[in-house]
Scaffold this motif. Structure first.
Motif, PDB file in Angstrom:
ATOM      1  N   SER A 104       3.325  -2.985 -10.214  1.00  8.89           N
ATOM      2  CA  SER A 104       3.327  -2.936  -8.766  1.00  8.89           C
ATOM      3  C   SER A 104       2.191  -3.785  -8.198  1.00  8.89           C
ATOM      4  O   SER A 104       1.092  -3.815  -8.727  1.00  8.89           O
ATOM      5  N   LEU A 106       1.292  -3.339  -4.978  1.00  3.61           N
ATOM      6  CA  LEU A 106       0.907  -2.634  -3.755  1.00  3.61           C
ATOM      7  C   LEU A 106      -0.607  -2.481  -3.688  1.00  3.61           C
ATOM      8  O   LEU A 106      -1.281  -2.292  -4.695  1.00  3.61           O
ATOM      9  N   GLN A 107      -1.142  -2.551  -2.469  1.00  3.36           N
ATOM     10  CA  GLN A 107      -2.571  -2.340  -2.248  1.00  3.36           C
ATOM     11  C   GLN A 107      -2.727  -1.108  -1.383  1.00  3.36           C
ATOM     12  O   GLN A 107      -1.899  -0.844  -0.519  1.00  3.36           O
ATOM     13  N   PRO A 108      -3.818  -0.360  -1.571  1.00  2.00           N
ATOM     14  CA  PRO A 108      -4.017   0.837  -0.765  1.00  2.00           C
ATOM     15  C   PRO A 108      -4.171   0.486   0.707  1.00  2.00           C
ATOM     16  O   PRO A 108      -4.738  -0.539   1.056  1.00  2.00           O
ATOM     17  N   LEU A 109      -3.652   1.329   1.571  1.00  2.00           N
ATOM     18  CA  LEU A 109      -3.718   1.139   3.002  1.00  2.00           C
ATOM     19  C   LEU A 109      -4.943   1.847   3.540  1.00  2.00           C
ATOM     20  O   LEU A 109      -5.121   3.050   3.344  1.00  2.00           O
ATOM     21  N   ASP A 110      -5.802   1.133   4.224  1.00  2.28           N
ATOM     22  CA  ASP A 110      -7.021   1.707   4.774  1.00  2.28           C
ATOM     23  C   ASP A 110      -6.823   1.863   6.288  1.00  2.28           C
ATOM     24  O   ASP A 110      -6.805   0.873   7.034  1.00  2.28           O
TER      25      ASP A 110
END
Length: 113
Positions: A104, A106-110
């Motif tokens: 994946s 995906l990057q974390p959403l801040d």
């Protein structure tokens, strides 16, 4: 109270088919598949026609709308069974089954700013 077994053998009982009826083969003949179509002349809601599955429903509607006309519509008979020849064909070209999924990205959403 009568025994259930005696009720089935009793020709005077009011339980559905008795063994005597079965022995004498007085079973009802199955009708062709059908439905009833009622056509209204002056329906208050402008309905031109309705379809009913039973004669009982037709009679109820005729009580409410005596000027309506009904007809019995016979459905076409189901087709006879047909033999279809089986022909073996070459196997389809298929993609090889994927064994693992890609990693994946995906990057974390801040949400805090």
């Amino acid at each position: 109270m009568k025994n259930q077994r005696n009720l089935l053998m009793d020709s005077n009982s009011e339980m559905g088919l008795t063994t005597r009826d079965l022995q004498e083969k007085r079973l009802t003949v199955k009708e062709c598949p059908h439905y009833y179509e009622l056509k209204f002349k002056n329906h208050p809601n402008g309905v031109k026609q309705v379809h009913c599955g039973t004669m009982k429903d037709v009679e109820r509607l005729l009580e409410m709308h005596p000027d309506a006309e009904y007809s019995k519509i016979l459905l076409p008979q189901p087709p006879e069974t047909v033999d279809v020849p089986y022909i073996s064909v070459a196997p389809d070209f298929e993609l090889p089954m994927q064994q693992s999924l890609p990693e994946s990205e995906l990057q974390p959403l801040d949400l805090e700013e």
